[in-house]
Design a protein around this motif. Structure first.
Motif, PDB file in Angstrom:
ATOM      1  N   ASP A  55       0.857  -1.188   0.000  1.00  0.00           N
ATOM      2  CA  ASP A  55       0.000   0.000   0.000  1.00  0.00           C
ATOM      3  C   ASP A  55       0.892   1.236   0.000  1.00  0.00           C
ATOM      4  O   ASP A  55       1.850   1.323   0.791  1.00  0.00           O
ATOM      5  CB  ASP A  55      -0.911   0.016   1.226  1.00  0.00           C
ATOM      6  CG  ASP A  55      -1.919  -1.133   1.203  1.00  0.00           C
ATOM      7  OD1 ASP A  55      -2.101  -1.753   0.136  1.00  0.00           O
ATOM      8  OD2 ASP A  55      -2.511  -1.407   2.262  1.00  0.00           O
TER       9      ASP A  55
ATOM     10  N   ASP B  17       0.902   5.512   0.031  1.00  0.00           N
ATOM     11  CA  ASP B  17       0.123   6.709   0.353  1.00  0.00           C
ATOM     12  C   ASP B  17       0.285   7.767  -0.741  1.00  0.00           C
ATOM     13  O   ASP B  17       0.889   8.831  -0.528  1.00  0.00           O
ATOM     14  CB  ASP B  17       0.537   7.266   1.722  1.00  0.00           C
ATOM     15  CG  ASP B  17       0.118   6.357   2.860  1.00  0.00           C
ATOM     16  OD1 ASP B  17      -0.905   5.652   2.717  1.00  0.00           O
ATOM     17  OD2 ASP B  17       0.815   6.341   3.888  1.00  0.00           O
ATOM     18  N   ARG B  18      -0.260   7.444  -1.892  1.00  0.00           N
ATOM     19  CA  ARG B  18      -0.306   8.352  -3.035  1.00  0.00           C
ATOM     20  C   ARG B  18      -1.550   8.003  -3.846  1.00  0.00           C
ATOM     21  O   ARG B  18      -1.988   6.846  -3.880  1.00  0.00           O
ATOM     22  CB  ARG B  18       0.929   8.218  -3.927  1.00  0.00           C
ATOM     23  CG  ARG B  18       2.191   8.791  -3.335  1.00  0.00           C
ATOM     24  CD  ARG B  18       2.099  10.317  -3.240  1.00  0.00           C
ATOM     25  NE  ARG B  18       3.262  10.916  -2.659  1.00  0.00           N
ATOM     26  CZ  ARG B  18       3.342  11.376  -1.412  1.00  0.00           C
ATOM     27  NH1 ARG B  18       2.321  11.274  -0.596  1.00  0.00           N
ATOM     28  NH2 ARG B  18       4.431  11.937  -0.975  1.00  0.00           N
TER      29      ARG B  18
ATOM     30  N   ASN C 153      -6.280   9.063  -1.588  1.00  0.00           N
ATOM     31  CA  ASN C 153      -4.850   9.329  -1.399  1.00  0.00           C
ATOM     32  C   ASN C 153      -4.012   8.089  -1.106  1.00  0.00           C
ATOM     33  O   ASN C 153      -2.871   8.207  -0.657  1.00  0.00           O
ATOM     34  CB  ASN C 153      -4.650  10.347  -0.267  1.00  0.00           C
ATOM     35  CG  ASN C 153      -5.178  11.705  -0.643  1.00  0.00           C
ATOM     36  OD1 ASN C 153      -4.914  12.190  -1.742  1.00  0.00           O
ATOM     37  ND2 ASN C 153      -5.957  12.302   0.240  1.00  0.00           N
ATOM     38  N   SER C 154      -4.562   6.921  -1.333  1.00  0.00           N
ATOM     39  CA  SER C 154      -3.833   5.692  -1.031  1.00  0.00           C
ATOM     40  C   SER C 154      -4.146   4.626  -2.079  1.00  0.00           C
ATOM     41  O   SER C 154      -5.288   4.470  -2.491  1.00  0.00           O
ATOM     42  CB  SER C 154      -4.215   5.193   0.368  1.00  0.00           C
ATOM     43  OG  SER C 154      -3.412   4.115   0.734  1.00  0.00           O
TER      44      SER C 154
ATOM     45  N   ARG D 166      -3.210   0.507  -3.457  1.00  0.00           N
ATOM     46  CA  ARG D 166      -2.574  -0.798  -3.311  1.00  0.00           C
ATOM     47  C   ARG D 166      -2.003  -1.183  -4.668  1.00  0.00           C
ATOM     48  O   ARG D 166      -2.709  -1.213  -5.675  1.00  0.00           O
ATOM     49  CB  ARG D 166      -3.555  -1.858  -2.845  1.00  0.00           C
ATOM     50  CG  ARG D 166      -2.903  -3.268  -2.841  1.00  0.00           C
ATOM     51  CD  ARG D 166      -3.668  -4.286  -2.053  1.00  0.00           C
ATOM     52  NE  ARG D 166      -3.617  -3.859  -0.647  1.00  0.00           N
ATOM     53  CZ  ARG D 166      -4.653  -3.948   0.176  1.00  0.00           C
ATOM     54  NH1 ARG D 166      -5.800  -4.451  -0.222  1.00  0.00           N
ATOM     55  NH2 ARG D 166      -4.542  -3.540   1.421  1.00  0.00           N
TER      56      ARG D 166
ATOM     57  N   LYS E  95       7.506   2.310  -2.797  1.00  0.00           N
ATOM     58  CA  LYS E  95       6.763   3.009  -1.728  1.00  0.00           C
ATOM     59  C   LYS E  95       7.601   4.153  -1.162  1.00  0.00           C
ATOM     60  O   LYS E  95       7.134   5.295  -1.047  1.00  0.00           O
ATOM     61  CB  LYS E  95       6.389   2.013  -0.629  1.00  0.00           C
ATOM     62  CG  LYS E  95       5.676   2.645   0.567  1.00  0.00           C
ATOM     63  CD  LYS E  95       5.356   1.578   1.605  1.00  0.00           C
ATOM     64  CE  LYS E  95       4.719   2.139   2.850  1.00  0.00           C
ATOM     65  NZ  LYS E  95       3.351   2.568   2.648  1.00  0.00           N
TER      66      LYS E  95
ATOM     67  N   GLU F   4       6.514   8.037  -1.640  1.00  0.00           N
ATOM     68  CA  GLU F   4       6.039   8.706  -0.420  1.00  0.00           C
ATOM     69  C   GLU F   4       7.017   9.767   0.094  1.00  0.00           C
ATOM     70  O   GLU F   4       6.609  10.660   0.822  1.00  0.00           O
ATOM     71  CB  GLU F   4       5.749   7.681   0.681  1.00  0.00           C
ATOM     72  CG  GLU F   4       4.533   6.838   0.392  1.00  0.00           C
ATOM     73  CD  GLU F   4       4.193   5.851   1.499  1.00  0.00           C
ATOM     74  OE1 GLU F   4       4.939   5.789   2.517  1.00  0.00           O
ATOM     75  OE2 GLU F   4       3.166   5.155   1.360  1.00  0.00           O
TER      76      GLU F   4
END
Length: 178
Positions: A32, A34-35, A129-130, A132, A172, A176
């Motif tokens: 996952d 956070d973008r 905003n997240s 997978r 990630k 991030e």
């Protein structure tokens, strides 16, 4: 004499076991990030970005990489050649882009062992905003018996998955922290 006996017993056992193994490697890994989904898709669709996150390409700091086509579009390609046996010589091409959910890439190794594979980045928005990212890999599916023996002896599925997991962690961190 004992070594020869062990070899004479082990080789047929390995060859027989290889008859019952899967033809190739099928594995997947996910992380996952956070973008937003579109941002992750845009980054992954550009092959040149693999230099930042792909653990396989980071093995040899002197790897020679060339690009062709319009990066970020179907048909774009990336080739590499390395003196390190693990990297070898290979070519990959973006087969299809289905924004912002999926990227399909064909991978062809010339060295160290000629083989073909396909992999997919599948992106699922967890919220605005997240995202997978699931990396699915299907390699060496041609019924080459010697590849089946190689997979068995070298535990290639575990090795491929290890590189995928390291690459996804790098991805990630890259996305991030920028």
């Amino acid at each position: 004499m004992i070594t020869l006996t062990i070899i004479l017993i082990a080789v047929p056992i390995i060859l027989i076991l290889a008859l019952f193994t899967r033809k190739g490697i099928t594995t997947k890994s996910a992380i996952d990030i956070d973008r937003p989904q579109q941002q992750v898709f845009d980054y992954l669709s550009v092959l040149k970005n693999q230099e930042q996150y792909n653990a396989w390409l980071k093995i040899d700091p002197k790897i020679k990489i060339t690009y062709s086509g319009t990066d970020g579009q179907a048909g774009s390609a990336m080739s590499w050649e390395s003196n390190y046996r693990k990297d070898g010589k290979a070519h990959q091409q973006v087969v299809s882009l289905n924004a912002p959910e999926q990227i399909e890439i064909e991978l062809v190794f010339e060295q160290p062992v000629p083989s073909k594979a396909r992999y997919w980045f599948e992106l699922t928005a967890l919220n605005e905003n997240s995202t997978r990212v699931t990396w699915r890999y299907e390699g060496n599916t041609a019924p080459y018996y010697i590849l089946r023996v190689t997979h068995l002896l070298l535990q290639l599925k575990k090795r491929v998955r290890k590189y995928m997991e390291a690459s996804l962690t790098n991805l990630k961190n890259t996305l991030e922290n920028n």
